[in-house]
Design an enzyme around this catalytic site. Structure first.
Site, mmCIF file in Angstrom:
data_model
loop_
_atom_site.group_PDB
_atom_site.id
_atom_site.type_symbol
_atom_site.label_atom_id
_atom_site.label_comp_id
_atom_site.label_asym_id
_atom_site.label_seq_id
_atom_site.Cartn_x
_atom_site.Cartn_y
_atom_site.Cartn_z
ATOM 1 N N ASP A 180 0.831 -1.246 0.140
ATOM 2 C CA ASP A 180 0.018 -0.204 0.055
ATOM 3 C C ASP A 180 0.952 1.167 -0.024
ATOM 4 O OD1 ASP A 180 -2.401 1.363 -0.034
ATOM 5 O OD2 ASP A 180 -2.720 1.148 2.159
ATOM 6 N N ASN A 228 -11.170 -2.434 -4.985
ATOM 7 C CA ASN A 228 -10.498 -1.619 -5.906
ATOM 8 C C ASN A 228 -11.005 -1.142 -7.250
ATOM 9 O OD1 ASN A 228 -7.200 -2.659 -4.873
ATOM 10 N ND2 ASN A 228 -8.385 -0.920 -3.975
#
Ligand code: IPE
Ligand code: IPE
Ligand code: MG
Length: 246
Positions: free
Chosen positions: A19, A67
């Site tokens: 991330d 996502n």
């Protein structure tokens, strides 16, 4: 030999949440997608580090079922990027003895061509045993459990399974990778303290390490640091410390 690491107590399975790509790019005045591109070097240095450690299982979160909520341009970039990364790297991974696998929903909005490359890569590397590198792609922990429940229900309906015999092993057997050991260690970069729907069932007793490093800056040394911290921890699995029983 890696200084400060006990080779006999390396985790069997490390799962990573890669991330911070977008923030890494923003800090440099670049587009978010350039952050994803920069994450490739981080990933392959980390894989090398895993091989240095003798790690058997590494799982990386590449694209979540959530996502798809991102802008269409970014989603398209990520689909193409993951596909090209696979095509560029698979021979090298194969030569290093890495078995590449995917967990996640195969279908939905994932382009057919990407699915075909996923299957080809899995077939190409299927016999490798040095390390299993699993990409969680179009993956969600809730989706995985939902899919498991659905297939268990179908077996019950077909009278191949009795409802009253369902136990934890039944559920584990219906996950995307039933032979994958649970992660001993979960690492999340970029200073976020959440699980974001990653390996919900499998992480029940994982050790968690959070680091502020943004994914594109992550290197094998950071992985080694995480393993050192892991080795200093005391896993109890609901019991008591060995030696403290009286
Ligand atoms: C992680 O980086 C990569 C994916 C989720 C595909 P992000 O894109 O989430 O980066 P940040 O969190 O916005 O910085
Ligand atoms: C988790 O990161 C998914 C991947 C790294 C692929 P996100 O950036 O999507 O998670 P949130 O939105 O911050 O929870
Ligand atoms: Mg993020």
């Amino acid at each position: 030999m890696i200084p400060g690491i006990d080779a006999s107590r390396v985790p069997r399975h490390i799962a990573l949440v890669m991330d911070g790509n977008g923030r890494w790019a923003q800090q440099r005045g670049l587009k978010r997608t350039e952050g994803h591109a920069a994450g490739e070097e981080a990933l392959f240095d980390t894989v090398e580090g895993g091989l240095d450690l003798g790690l058997r299982w590494m799982t990386v979160y590449a694209f979540s079922t959530e996502n798809w909520r991102r802008p269409l341009d970014e989603v398209r970039f990520l689909m193409r990027f993951n596909e090209s990364l696979l095509l560029r790297r698979r021979d090298d991974l194969n030569e290093r003895g890495v078995r590449v696998r995917f967990i996640g929903r195969r279908g939905g909005r994932v382009p057919k061509r990407v699915l075909r490359h996923i299957e080809d890569t899995e077939a190409l590397t299927a016999k490798n045993r040095r390390m299993t590198l699993t990409f969680a792609f179009n993956y969600g922990g809730r989706a995985e459990l939902t899919d498991a429940v659905r297939s268990i229900a179908l077996e019950v309906a077909a009278r191949r399974l009795r409802a009253d015999s369902i136990d934890e092993k039944t559920i584990a057997r219906h996950l995307y990778a039933p032979d994958m050991p649970d992660p001993d260690l979960m690492v999340r970069t970029s200073g976020e303290f959440r699980i974001s729907n990653y390996l919900l069932w499998e992480s029940a007793y994982s050790e968690f390490i959070f680091t502020d490093v943004l994914w594109p800056d992550f290197r094998r040394e950071h992985l080694f640091d995480a393993v050192r911290e892991y080795q200093a921890r005391n896993r109890r699995f609901g019991g008591v410390d060995s030696g403290s029983e009286s």
